[in-house]
Motif scaffolding. Structure first.
Motif, mmCIF file in Angstrom:
data_model
loop_
_atom_site.group_PDB
_atom_site.id
_atom_site.type_symbol
_atom_site.label_atom_id
_atom_site.label_comp_id
_atom_site.label_asym_id
_atom_site.label_seq_id
_atom_site.Cartn_x
_atom_site.Cartn_y
_atom_site.Cartn_z
ATOM 1 N N SER A 40 1.479 14.042 2.003
ATOM 2 C CA SER A 40 2.803 13.545 3.953
ATOM 3 C C SER A 40 2.853 14.538 4.505
ATOM 4 O O SER A 40 3.498 15.049 4.239
ATOM 5 C CB SER A 40 2.738 12.530 3.080
ATOM 6 O OG SER A 40 3.537 11.296 3.799
ATOM 7 N N SER A 82 1.099 4.151 -3.225
ATOM 8 C CA SER A 82 0.601 5.258 -2.595
ATOM 9 C C SER A 82 1.651 6.284 -3.224
ATOM 10 O O SER A 82 1.823 7.363 -3.642
ATOM 11 C CB SER A 82 0.720 5.447 -1.570
ATOM 12 O OG SER A 82 1.429 5.711 -0.563
ATOM 13 N N LYS A 83 2.909 5.448 -3.561
ATOM 14 C CA LYS A 83 4.371 6.489 -4.356
ATOM 15 C C LYS A 83 4.343 6.210 -5.805
ATOM 16 O O LYS A 83 4.671 7.024 -6.340
ATOM 17 C CB LYS A 83 5.661 6.299 -3.365
ATOM 18 C CG LYS A 83 5.485 6.109 -2.101
ATOM 19 C CD LYS A 83 5.592 7.736 -1.693
ATOM 20 C CE LYS A 83 5.593 8.127 -0.211
ATOM 21 N NZ LYS A 83 5.124 9.226 0.659
ATOM 22 N N GLU A 118 -9.416 5.766 2.168
ATOM 23 C CA GLU A 118 -9.692 6.668 0.835
ATOM 24 C C GLU A 118 -10.529 7.600 0.559
ATOM 25 O O GLU A 118 -11.924 7.137 0.035
ATOM 26 C CB GLU A 118 -9.381 5.679 -0.196
ATOM 27 C CG GLU A 118 -7.306 4.954 0.389
ATOM 28 C CD GLU A 118 -6.326 5.229 1.185
ATOM 29 O OE1 GLU A 118 -6.159 6.688 0.459
ATOM 30 O OE2 GLU A 118 -5.309 4.810 1.683
ATOM 31 N N GLU A 138 -9.399 0.754 1.799
ATOM 32 C CA GLU A 138 -9.492 1.997 0.849
ATOM 33 C C GLU A 138 -11.026 2.633 1.164
ATOM 34 O O GLU A 138 -11.355 3.459 0.927
ATOM 35 C CB GLU A 138 -9.650 1.331 -0.288
ATOM 36 C CG GLU A 138 -7.920 1.038 -0.489
ATOM 37 C CD GLU A 138 -7.060 0.237 -0.025
ATOM 38 O OE1 GLU A 138 -6.366 0.123 -0.340
ATOM 39 O OE2 GLU A 138 -8.007 -0.886 0.499
ATOM 40 N N THR A 175 -3.712 6.005 3.295
ATOM 41 C CA THR A 175 -2.244 5.178 3.161
ATOM 42 C C THR A 175 -0.945 6.531 3.340
ATOM 43 O O THR A 175 0.462 5.962 4.380
ATOM 44 C CB THR A 175 -2.124 4.127 2.144
ATOM 45 O OG1 THR A 175 -3.272 3.527 2.127
ATOM 46 C CG2 THR A 175 -0.585 3.848 2.155
ATOM 47 N N SER A 176 -1.282 7.530 2.876
ATOM 48 C CA SER A 176 0.080 8.716 2.827
ATOM 49 C C SER A 176 0.222 9.130 4.244
ATOM 50 O O SER A 176 1.564 9.432 4.582
ATOM 51 C CB SER A 176 -1.044 9.549 1.908
ATOM 52 O OG SER A 176 -1.831 10.468 2.659
ATOM 53 N N PRO A 181 -3.729 10.819 -4.527
ATOM 54 C CA PRO A 181 -2.758 11.242 -4.383
ATOM 55 C C PRO A 181 -2.746 12.814 -2.237
ATOM 56 O O PRO A 181 -3.912 13.197 -3.017
ATOM 57 C CB PRO A 181 -2.167 12.101 -4.784
ATOM 58 C CG PRO A 181 -2.590 12.334 -5.857
ATOM 59 C CD PRO A 181 -3.388 11.293 -5.661
ATOM 60 N N PRO A 229 -3.990 5.390 -5.154
ATOM 61 C CA PRO A 229 -4.753 6.049 -4.499
ATOM 62 C C PRO A 229 -5.004 7.630 -4.912
ATOM 63 O O PRO A 229 -3.915 7.827 -5.321
ATOM 64 C CB PRO A 229 -4.635 6.064 -2.957
ATOM 65 C CG PRO A 229 -3.305 5.060 -3.192
ATOM 66 C CD PRO A 229 -2.816 4.637 -3.655
ATOM 67 N N ARG A 265 0.390 -0.971 -0.122
ATOM 68 C CA ARG A 265 -0.297 0.175 -0.057
ATOM 69 C C ARG A 265 1.242 1.268 -0.014
ATOM 70 O O ARG A 265 0.416 1.775 -1.102
ATOM 71 C CB ARG A 265 -1.002 -0.369 1.059
ATOM 72 C CG ARG A 265 -1.925 -0.697 0.869
ATOM 73 C CD ARG A 265 -3.470 -0.811 1.948
ATOM 74 N NE ARG A 265 -4.523 -0.898 1.965
ATOM 75 C CZ ARG A 265 -5.254 -2.546 2.265
ATOM 76 N NH1 ARG A 265 -3.984 -3.437 2.994
ATOM 77 N NH2 ARG A 265 -6.105 -2.666 2.194
#
Length: 483
Positions: free
Chosen positions: A280, A237-238, A480, A476, A412-413, A277, A275, A233
């Motif tokens: 972060s 996400s990156k 998300e 998610e 996730t971020s 973005p 996802p 994940r």
């Protein structure tokens, strides 16, 4: 029939990876993890996480267990001894925040390895401390290593297991630390500071060797964690689709050797699964719907973690104040922590079967009742042990359920950072509440401490009421934003 050369690894191909071949099943990373399920690879991953948390638990309980010897060696009083615990907890807060940031920016696996190395360094410095100030500084460093370990471990485990297994497996981390770790820690301290005390040089040296013994095994854990797969994940996400598929292929290999060489990389995810973005940043944890989650579960963590740290730290001191020897006090505390193990196991069972909010609120009510009961009736050795076990049962059930709940609340971020903030609030409570407990102890003795904890649990019920329900939902679906 295909043949494989000796030593050659083959990947386990998961069939029906696309909605086109399996109607009714949604595509995406969550679906892929649900198909991979739970097997030997997941057992190894969880074991590597549990090992680090086990040693963390021993280190966290060390100051309370060795308190009388530290007071004797450095000529300090109860307030100064409590300050050692406070500095360790504050280091844990710093470690959570640093570890959460590193995990969300550079990866979960790197942050976990760094945490244990810092913890080991601090423990070795503690062993050679020549004065009280040096001991304080070293315990702050130990706290930094301890702090990030648990929260980053929660984040990565939440992200690499199937939705149906997530709650139960997250709770197993507390079985290792709060359950087995608490029992083993006081048994270990009883052995080292009791029967082996003279062998290790007496009261002024045995506690030093204890710090050394606690630090060495952590190095082995760091070595084996090289094979821990990065969170798919996090990688997705990156935007790193290939690396995410490599990590998923390791998790789905069905073989422990697949953690090193997954073989053929299966295309579990594509660009469509990346996802939306989000930034972060720690500021994101305090914005929008994240803010309500942070406040609600953070307040609950304050009450729960503050109560746990207070009791783990003060219990040997409280028992010594009632006339028990240090050796007996450590043995009694170890017996009481059987309740912690059972509480963590109960939470692991309930996390896979019951809603988070209802379970936390029910455990807090029962914890409040058990604290009042201990304060009122724990006047004999038998009652101290039985009621102490019951109280520790609900304490650990609460902490375990909150540890399951917290990584489910954030995208996730910022999952590691959000989990770190929520648990960090509990860390601050662990630094502050023992001082409040000492005030109530001087005012009303042992009952005063437990009545204070009962009030904390009553407030926890109110805080948990505002937490969102996450049971049975994919990460998610909970966190998300839709495309």
């Amino acid at each position: 029939m295909s043949h494989t050369a000796p030593g050659e690894l083959t990947a386990v191909t998961v069939p029906s990876l696309s909605p086109a071949t399996e109607p009714g099943v949604s595509a995406g990373l969550s679906s892929a993890l649900d198909r991979i399920g739970f097997g030997r690879v997941q057992i190894v991953v969880i074991s590597l996480l549990m090992a680090g948390l086990f040693f963390d638990s021993l280190e966290q309980n060390s100051t309370g267990a060795m308190g009388p010897l530290l007071k004797e060696s450095f000529g300090i009083d109860n307030a100064q001894l409590t300050m050692i615990n406070t500095v360790t907890v504050l280091g844990g807060l710093a470690g959570r925040l640093i570890g959460g940031y590193l995990a969300d920016r550079w990866g979960r696996r790197a942050a976990l390895s760094l945490n244990l190395l810092v913890y080991t360094l601090g423990g070795l410095v503690s062993a050679v401390a020549v004065n009280y100030e040096m001991l304080l500084a070293s315990r702050f460093v130990v706290g930094i290593g301890l702090g990030g370990e648990f929260t980053v471990g929660l984040a990565i485990l939440a992200e690499i297991v199937a939705t149906r297994h997530r709650g139960t497996l997250l709770a197993t981390l507390n079985i290792s630390s709060g359950g087995i770790g608490n029992i083993a820690s006081f048994g270990f301290f009883w052995l080292v500071l009791g029967p082996l005390n003279n062998v290790l040089g007496g009261n002024d040296s045995s506690w030093r060797w204890t710090y050394v013994i606690l630090a060495v095994p952590a190095v082995l854990v760091v070595f084996f964690r090289r094979y821990l797969p990065e969170s798919p994940r996090f990688l997705l996400s990156k935007g790193n689709i290939h690396a995410a598929n490599v990590s998923l292929s390791k998790l789905g290999s069905g073989s422990v050797t697949g953690l090193r060489h997954p073989g053929v990389v299966t295309p579990y995810v594509t660009e469509a699964d990346i996802p939306v973005p989000t930034k972060s940043s720690y500021l994101t944890v305090f914005r929008g719907r994240n803010l309500r989650n942070t406040v609600a579960i953070g307040a609950a963590s304050w009450m729960s973690f503050g109560a746990q740290v207070t009791l783990l730290f003060l219990m040997p001191i409280l028992l010594v104040s009632r006339g028990y020897s240090l050796s007996d006090s450590l043995a009694f505390t170890m017996i009481m922590n059987v309740g912690s193990l059972l509480g963590a196991c109960a939470a692991s069972y309930l996390a896979g079967r019951a809603p988070r909010r209802r379970t936390v609120m029910s455990a807090a009510v029962l914890g409040c009742v058990s604290a009042i009961t201990f304060a009122t009736f724990a006047n004999s050795t038998a009652l101290i042990l039985v009621l102490g076990m019951i109280f520790q049962f609900f304490t650990m059930m609460l902490n375990t359920m909150l540890s399951v709940w917290s990584p489910e609340l954030f995208p996730t971020s910022v999952r590691a950072m959000g989990t770190s903030v929520v648990n960090g609030i509990g860390n601050v409570a662990g630094a502050v509440m023992p001082f409040a407990a000492l005030f109530f102890f001087d005012l009303a003795g042992v009952p005063g401490v437990f009545f204070m904890i009962a009030v904390m649990y009553a407030l926890l019920v109110v805080a948990a009421r505002f937490g969102p329900e996450t049971f049975g939902k994919s990460l998610e679906a909970v966190t998300e934003q839709p495309r």
